[in-house]
Design an enzyme around this catalytic site. Structure first.
Site, short mmCIF file in Angstrom:
data_model
loop_
_atom_site.label_atom_id
_atom_site.label_comp_id
_atom_site.label_asym_id
_atom_site.label_seq_id
_atom_site.Cartn_x
_atom_site.Cartn_y
_atom_site.Cartn_z
CE LYS A 97 19.31 36.26 15.55
NZ LYS A 97 19.01 34.88 16.02
CD GLU A 119 26.59 42.07 12.96
OE1 GLU A 119 26.84 43.26 12.68
OE2 GLU A 119 25.67 41.72 13.73
CB SER A 386 14.25 32.28 20.92
OG SER A 386 15.04 31.10 20.87
C1 LIG Z 1 19.77 34.37 17.08
C2 LIG Z 1 18.97 33.47 17.93
C3 LIG Z 1 19.12 33.44 19.33
C4 LIG Z 1 20.17 34.22 20.05
O1 LIG Z 1 20.08 35.60 19.93
P1 LIG Z 1 19.66 36.55 21.14
O2 LIG Z 1 20.03 37.91 20.68
O3 LIG Z 1 20.42 36.10 22.35
O4 LIG Z 1 18.21 36.38 21.35
C5 LIG Z 1 18.28 32.63 20.07
N1 LIG Z 1 17.34 31.85 19.47
C6 LIG Z 1 17.17 31.85 18.14
C7 LIG Z 1 16.12 30.98 17.55
C8 LIG Z 1 17.97 32.66 17.32
O5 LIG Z 1 17.78 32.64 15.98
#
Ligand SMILES: *Cc1c(COP(=O)(O)O)cnc(C)c1O
Length: 404
Positions: A97, A119, A386
């Site tokens: 993020k 948000e 992610s």
């Molecule tokens: C917020 C988040 C997501 C989902 O958000 P996307 O916009 O779909 O990438 C996925 N993995 C993690 C670790 C997150 O914090």
């Protein structure tokens, strides 16, 4: 006559539409703001000075480039495709993020904005926003559903430490969709000094494009790293989808490479039939929310329903409009993984690779466990790691106790 190869990377048209999806469904009073933002974004992205500054913060503050890591033991366990992790969980604040937040805060500063609003549902985007706002000394206000504030105490504490003000939202069900509505309302009333920092590839145009551009560094790096390491492009890419920003970030640099298969993984929660899930594509239908037209979770009257998933970060009741379009075009495949499958993949990753993934990420890993064994050993697969799982310890411990 031959037809031209479709260019999937071309993105939105002048109205911000991806086919029939996307657009800008906002109050008339917001229109000048949206246009000002689009203009500022386009100008900045064409300026070497802005891009150099962005690169510098990505390197020194975020910690990029993130490694491309060969998951050797997981590969051996599944006995098929060669599995690589793109290590976004090593970024500052523990997920992808921050890539987007750094980009937008630099833009906000350029535009002379002094107040940042956002948000948040699970609180991860709120923490990333509060982090960059602190770094640049800007006021930060985060809208959060009252229900979510109760559920996400640690992240609320983090945001406060970083100097953000949390505004509880009690309308509706007191969750993410209600917080999004409140943030949009704030923006309309504080036009002059306020920048709305959206955390995924959703919202009115230009947000889906802008967030994708700031996340596209994931795929650009992956492309180069794979060429360096294997001398060719990957055969498949796998990423989990909440709103879809880490997936778009990984996919974008490969959209026009027909040999690269792409799989987006939604959260099936307790199962698609249970009604308790977060799979907007697999279990929803098209409508308008958060300023754009896309697939949404809604009831028969078109009321947006709450998303359910073991991972709070996939609890978004929609999906980015570019994904809706790529789905319709058949360019990207979309699947859904339920809570139980995600939890199993979570434990496997911890034990096999010594990496505790986020529960969101575990959905992508579960899809890998399904796909990899069916593929040959020379198939190169990249999964977007992610985020890291530290934030999920309370959830995982509770589930382990329940099962013990
Ligand atoms: C917020 C988040 C997501 C989902 O958000 P996307 O916009 O779909 O990438 C996925 N993995 C993690 C670790 C997150 O914090």
């Amino acid at each position: 006559m031959q037809t031209a190869t479709p260019r999937f990377s071309q993105g939105a048209d002048a109205q911000g539409q991806f086919g029939t999806f996307g657009g800008r469904f906002v109050a008339e009073s917001l229109m000048p703001l949206i246009l000002e933002l689009e203009q500022a974004f386009n100008t900045a992205m064409a300026e070497p000075g802005f891009l150099a500054e962005l690169d510098r913060f990505q390197a020194e503050f975020v910690g990029r480039p993130s490694p491309l890591y060969f998951a050797e033991r997981l590969t051996a366990l599944y006995g098929g495709a060669k599995i690589y992790f793109k290590r976004e969980e090593l970024n500052h604040t523990g997920a992808h993020k921050i890539n987007n937040c750094i980009g937008q805060i630099l833009l906000a500063r350029r535009m002379g904005k002094t107040r940042i609003i956002a948000e948040t549902g699970a609180g991860m985007h709120g923490v990333a926003t509060a982090t960059v706002a602190a770094r640049f000394g800007l006021q930060c206000v985060v809208y959060m559903g009252a229900t979510d504030i109760e559920r996400q105490r640690d992240n609320v504490a983090r945001m406060r430490l970083l100097g953000a003000e949390i505004v509880p939202v009690t309308s509706g069900t007191g969750t993410l969709k209600d917080a999004m509505n409140e943030a949009l309302r704030d923006w309309v009333t504080n036009i002059d000094d306020t920048f709305y920092l959206i955390g995924t590839v959703a919202g009115p145009h230009p947000y889906p494009t802008m967030v994708r551009e700031f996340q596209a560094v994931i795929g650009r790096e992956t492309r180069q790293q794979m060429l360096d390491r294997e001398g060719r492009l990957p055969d498949s890419l796998v990423a989990c989808i909440g709103g879809g920003s880490n997936a778009m970030g990984l996919f974008h640099a490969f959209l026009d490479d027909a040999t690269v298969r792409m799989i987006g993984v939604e959260a099936a929660g307790e199962g698609l039939k249970s009604g308790k899930h977060a799979a907007s594509l697999k279990g929803g239908f098209a409508g308008v929310l958060h300023g754009n037209r896309t697939y949404l979770l809604q009831d028969d009257d078109g009321q947006i329903t709450d998303a359910h998933s073991i991972s709070a970060g996939l609890d978004y009741p929609g999906i980015g409009p570019e994904h809706a379009w790529l789905h319709e075009q058949g360019r990207v495949e979309y699947t859904a993984i339920d809570d139980k499958q995600a939890l199993e993949a979570f434990h496997t990753c911890c034990r096999q690779e010594g990496i505790i993934p986020a529960l969101e990420t575990a959905h992508a890993l579960a899809e890998v466990s399904r796909l990899a064994p069916q593929l040959p050993a020379d198939h190169l697969m990249v999964v977007c790691l992610s985020g890291r799982g530290d934030k999920d310890m309370p959830t995982v411990l509770r589930l382990m106790e329940e099962q013990a």
